[in-house]
Design a protein around this motif. Structure first.
Motif, PDB file in Angstrom:
ATOM      1  N   THR A 109       0.826  -1.225   0.000  1.00 20.34           N
ATOM      2  CA  THR A 109       0.000   0.000   0.000  1.00 20.34           C
ATOM      3  C   THR A 109       0.851   1.261   0.000  1.00 20.34           C
ATOM      4  O   THR A 109       0.614   2.203   0.759  1.00 20.34           O
ATOM      5  CB  THR A 109      -1.002   0.033   1.177  1.00 20.34           C
ATOM      6  OG1 THR A 109      -0.306   0.212   2.422  1.00 20.34           O
ATOM      7  CG2 THR A 109      -1.823  -1.249   1.249  1.00 20.34           C
ATOM      8  N   ILE A 110       1.837   1.316  -0.892  1.00 22.08           N
ATOM      9  CA  ILE A 110       2.682   2.508  -1.001  1.00 22.08           C
ATOM     10  C   ILE A 110       1.833   3.723  -1.364  1.00 22.08           C
ATOM     11  O   ILE A 110       2.085   4.838  -0.898  1.00 22.08           O
ATOM     12  CB  ILE A 110       3.782   2.301  -2.057  1.00 22.08           C
ATOM     13  CG1 ILE A 110       4.595   1.033  -1.772  1.00 22.08           C
ATOM     14  CG2 ILE A 110       4.715   3.508  -2.103  1.00 22.08           C
ATOM     15  CD1 ILE A 110       5.519   0.630  -2.912  1.00 22.08           C
ATOM     16  N   SER A 111       0.819   3.507  -2.197  1.00 27.55           N
ATOM     17  CA  SER A 111      -0.033   4.613  -2.633  1.00 27.55           C
ATOM     18  C   SER A 111      -0.629   5.357  -1.450  1.00 27.55           C
ATOM     19  O   SER A 111      -0.670   6.598  -1.435  1.00 27.55           O
ATOM     20  CB  SER A 111      -1.155   4.096  -3.535  1.00 27.55           C
ATOM     21  OG  SER A 111      -0.655   3.523  -4.716  1.00 27.55           O
ATOM     22  N   ALA A 112      -1.118   4.608  -0.467  1.00 23.54           N
ATOM     23  CA  ALA A 112      -1.715   5.247   0.700  1.00 23.54           C
ATOM     24  C   ALA A 112      -0.680   6.044   1.474  1.00 23.54           C
ATOM     25  O   ALA A 112      -0.941   7.168   1.917  1.00 23.54           O
ATOM     26  CB  ALA A 112      -2.357   4.193   1.596  1.00 23.54           C
ATOM     27  N   GLY A 113       0.519   5.469   1.647  1.00 23.23           N
ATOM     28  CA  GLY A 113       1.568   6.174   2.359  1.00 23.23           C
ATOM     29  C   GLY A 113       1.959   7.466   1.677  1.00 23.23           C
ATOM     30  O   GLY A 113       2.115   8.518   2.321  1.00 23.23           O
ATOM     31  N   ARG A 114       2.099   7.402   0.360  1.00 25.25           N
ATOM     32  CA  ARG A 114       2.461   8.601  -0.389  1.00 25.25           C
ATOM     33  C   ARG A 114       1.358   9.654  -0.297  1.00 25.25           C
ATOM     34  O   ARG A 114       1.625  10.847  -0.142  1.00 25.25           O
ATOM     35  CB  ARG A 114       2.724   8.231  -1.859  1.00 25.25           C
ATOM     36  CG  ARG A 114       3.931   7.338  -2.098  1.00 25.25           C
ATOM     37  CD  ARG A 114       5.213   8.114  -2.189  1.00 25.25           C
ATOM     38  NE  ARG A 114       5.251   8.937  -3.386  1.00 25.25           N
ATOM     39  CZ  ARG A 114       6.057   8.707  -4.436  1.00 25.25           C
ATOM     40  NH1 ARG A 114       6.885   7.671  -4.425  1.00 25.25           N
ATOM     41  NH2 ARG A 114       6.056   9.506  -5.474  1.00 25.25           N
ATOM     42  N   PHE A 115       0.108   9.203  -0.401  1.00 27.76           N
ATOM     43  CA  PHE A 115      -1.005  10.146  -0.419  1.00 27.76           C
ATOM     44  C   PHE A 115      -1.157  10.855   0.922  1.00 27.76           C
ATOM     45  O   PHE A 115      -1.300  12.080   0.977  1.00 27.76           O
ATOM     46  CB  PHE A 115      -2.301   9.423  -0.790  1.00 27.76           C
ATOM     47  CG  PHE A 115      -3.479  10.342  -0.926  1.00 27.76           C
ATOM     48  CD1 PHE A 115      -3.666  11.080  -2.084  1.00 27.76           C
ATOM     49  CD2 PHE A 115      -4.402  10.487   0.101  1.00 27.76           C
ATOM     50  CE1 PHE A 115      -4.755  11.945  -2.220  1.00 27.76           C
ATOM     51  CE2 PHE A 115      -5.476  11.347  -0.016  1.00 27.76           C
ATOM     52  CZ  PHE A 115      -5.659  12.074  -1.191  1.00 27.76           C
ATOM     53  N   VAL A 116      -1.129  10.098   2.029  1.00 31.82           N
ATOM     54  CA  VAL A 116      -1.339  10.755   3.327  1.00 31.82           C
ATOM     55  C   VAL A 116      -0.163  11.664   3.682  1.00 31.82           C
ATOM     56  O   VAL A 116      -0.356  12.716   4.323  1.00 31.82           O
ATOM     57  CB  VAL A 116      -1.609   9.736   4.460  1.00 31.82           C
ATOM     58  CG1 VAL A 116      -2.868   8.932   4.157  1.00 31.82           C
ATOM     59  CG2 VAL A 116      -0.417   8.827   4.723  1.00 31.82           C
ATOM     60  N   ALA A 117       1.040  11.283   3.258  1.00 28.87           N
ATOM     61  CA  ALA A 117       2.185  12.157   3.512  1.00 28.87           C
ATOM     62  C   ALA A 117       2.028  13.484   2.775  1.00 28.87           C
ATOM     63  O   ALA A 117       2.329  14.556   3.318  1.00 28.87           O
ATOM     64  CB  ALA A 117       3.475  11.461   3.084  1.00 28.87           C
ATOM     65  N   GLU A 118       1.535  13.408   1.546  1.00 23.95           N
ATOM     66  CA  GLU A 118       1.304  14.632   0.779  1.00 23.95           C
ATOM     67  C   GLU A 118       0.200  15.478   1.415  1.00 23.95           C
ATOM     68  O   GLU A 118       0.337  16.702   1.561  1.00 23.95           O
ATOM     69  CB  GLU A 118       0.937  14.271  -0.656  1.00 23.95           C
ATOM     70  CG  GLU A 118       0.688  15.467  -1.550  1.00 23.95           C
ATOM     71  CD  GLU A 118       0.289  15.062  -2.966  1.00 23.95           C
ATOM     72  OE1 GLU A 118      -0.251  15.927  -3.694  1.00 23.95           O
ATOM     73  OE2 GLU A 118       0.519  13.891  -3.329  1.00 23.95           O
ATOM     74  N   MET A 119      -0.887  14.835   1.819  1.00 24.45           N
ATOM     75  CA  MET A 119      -2.003  15.573   2.404  1.00 24.45           C
ATOM     76  C   MET A 119      -1.655  16.161   3.776  1.00 24.45           C
ATOM     77  O   MET A 119      -2.254  17.142   4.213  1.00 24.45           O
ATOM     78  CB  MET A 119      -3.228  14.664   2.526  1.00 24.45           C
ATOM     79  CG  MET A 119      -3.840  14.249   1.191  1.00 24.45           C
ATOM     80  SD  MET A 119      -4.334  15.647   0.135  1.00 24.45           S
ATOM     81  CE  MET A 119      -2.980  15.666  -1.067  1.00 24.45           C
ATOM     82  N   ALA A 120      -0.682  15.543   4.454  1.00 24.63           N
ATOM     83  CA  ALA A 120      -0.274  16.054   5.769  1.00 24.63           C
ATOM     84  C   ALA A 120       0.355  17.438   5.659  1.00 24.63           C
ATOM     85  O   ALA A 120       0.456  18.163   6.666  1.00 24.63           O
ATOM     86  CB  ALA A 120       0.704  15.085   6.432  1.00 24.63           C
ATOM     87  N   GLU A 121       0.767  17.824   4.469  1.00 25.07           N
ATOM     88  CA  GLU A 121       1.330  19.150   4.277  1.00 25.07           C
ATOM     89  C   GLU A 121       0.256  20.240   4.300  1.00 25.07           C
ATOM     90  O   GLU A 121       0.566  21.420   4.456  1.00 25.07           O
ATOM     91  CB  GLU A 121       2.108  19.196   2.961  1.00 25.07           C
ATOM     92  CG  GLU A 121       3.310  18.244   2.945  1.00 25.07           C
ATOM     93  CD  GLU A 121       4.012  18.209   1.599  1.00 25.07           C
ATOM     94  OE1 GLU A 121       3.621  19.011   0.709  1.00 25.07           O
ATOM     95  OE2 GLU A 121       4.932  17.389   1.440  1.00 25.07           O
TER      96      GLU A 121
END
Length: 426
Positions: free
Chosen positions: A290-302
């Motif tokens: 689930t790399i996609s989820a990790g990348r997405f939430v990291a981006e949204m955390a900004e």
């Protein structure tokens, strides 16, 4: 004359006729071989492959025919970690108090169609509420709506206050004390009851939250949340009912307990270390990154306004780590099945996971096989799906060019067939 069904199939909503369909394929990734095959004829009867032959075989007069010599085909893709009942957005955390189950159900329908049109003909649906993914599974089977074949876990199992406790952070006067029926268990007896409730509601497998998580309002994103006795009770009871167990897990201790208990897969696996990798290889445990989820939430955390403050902290800390964990697990020989956690990341963008996997060092062919043959093996459906072979279901996905040379082709799906029925042809 041949009947070219390219346009007809785009709008087909009834089962295929019994006459054989001949398909000429330019390039084929069959899910079995590590080599690309060029110039292949497929014959499909009653929704299954009846022949897979090299070269462009002659098509009998009057036979149904599809000319796909201008693209690369592969087995229908499998995403082993989705959540079709939601899609993360600002305001998601208040919806549980403003929406009824019917509101959620209607939103699931376009999510399901979007997933199918992206080339994912089968998904493992890992956690919802109100039995909605089970209802959607049945509606798709009956032909009422378009979507992928669904293997549904129903409500995830958690402990009180755990990642999948639906009442986390609610006010005391509405919090209550959810029990096994609502997926919250404490102790081995309730653990078994939780599994039996999933059987009663019609689930296909069991999902547990073995550790804390990123998106829940509970404080920890990684602490272990089941005892070993509870985990063993879940796995043993699941085995009695023919269920596999998928374990959401970020933290190390929770992963170790779940692997020793016999879960089928570890989802996310963020803080996986060498000891855990050795345990997974010893027990044959699959890893769903689930790399996609990790990348997405990291981006949204900004974005300061996207998440509640504690969730934002966890997303910024945990999200960026998953791709590196995947790279280490692949290098160490852990069995990896494709999974995105779509619903965290947007539905229909599932194929971005291929790009992230290749970025992290997995060859394109291995990445595609993780979403075909390997995923089918993990789910126990390899006799039916995952490869293009005689007797298997006729699920096919096409892209314009060779994804082994450009993995970005996986984002350009222009042909989708499920059970011999064409849903997309451009």
């Amino acid at each position: 004359m041949r009947k070219c069904l390219a346009l007809l199939f785009c709008f087909l909503v009834t089962p295929l006729q019994a006459d054989p369909l001949y398909v000429h394929v330019g390039q084929l990734i069959d899910g079995q071989s590590d080599r690309l095959r060029s110039g292949v004829t497929l014959v499909i009867e009653e929704g299954r492959f009846s022949a897979v032959e090299s070269g462009y075989q002659s098509v009998p007069e009057g036979a149904d025919y599809l000319d796909l010599r201008d693209r690369t085909l592969m087995p229908g893709l499998i995403d082993t970690h989705t959540h079709l009942s939601s899609e993360l957005a600002p305001g998601s955390y208040i919806r549980r108090f403003t929406e009824n189950p019917g509101d959620v159900a209607f939103r699931m329908v376009p999510f399901a169609e979007r997933t199918l049109m992206a080339g994912f003909t089968t998904v493992r649906e890992l956690g919802d509420s109100h039995g909605l993914s089970i209802a959607l599974r049945d509606a798709i089977r009956a032909g009422h709506v378009k979507g992928p074949r669904i293997h549904a876990a129903g409500k995830s199992l958690a402990t009180t206050g755990g990642h999948a406790d639906p009442t986390n952070a609610w006010a005391d006067h509405i919090q209550g004390d959810p029990g096994p029926r609502h997926g919250v268990i404490n102790g081995p007896a309730e653990a078994a009851a939780g599994v039996r409730h999933r059987y009663k509601e019609g689930a296909d497998l069991i999902k547990i939250t073995a550790t804390g998580g990123v998106l829940s309002l509970a404080d920890s994103g990684e602490n272990p949340q089941f005892t070993e006795e509870e985990l063993k009770a879940i796995v043993e009871t699941a085995r009695d009912y023919g269920f596999h167990v998928a374990a959401h897990a970020h933290g190390g201790e929770g992963m170790k307990r779940a692997i020793r208990a016999g879960v089928r897969s570890i989802e996310h696996g963020t803080y996986m270390d060498r000891e855990i990798i050795r345990l997974m290889r010893r027990h044959g445990t699959y890893y769903v990154p689930t790399i996609s989820a990790g990348r997405f939430v990291a981006e949204m955390a900004e974005d300061e306004d996207f998440f509640p403050p504690r969730v934002r902290e966890k997303a910024a800390e945990i999200g960026p780590l998953i791709q590196d964990t995947f790279a280490r697990a692949y290098e160490a020989g852990v069995r990896i099945a494709f999974g995105t956690d779509s619903g965290v990341s947007p539905h229909g963008d599932n194929a971005r996971e291929f790009i992230y996997m290749v970025e992290a060092g997995m060859p394109p062919m291995a990445a595609i096989q993780s979403a075909t043959r390997v995923a089918a093996e993990m789910m126990g459906i390899a006799d039916d799906l995952g490869t293009v072979a005689v007797g298997k279901r006729a699920d096919l996905v096409g892209v314009p060019d060779n994804p082994l040379e450009d993995i970005g082709q996986m984002l350009k799906v222009n042909f989708v067939m499920k059970d011999g029925r064409v849903y997309r042809h451009e």
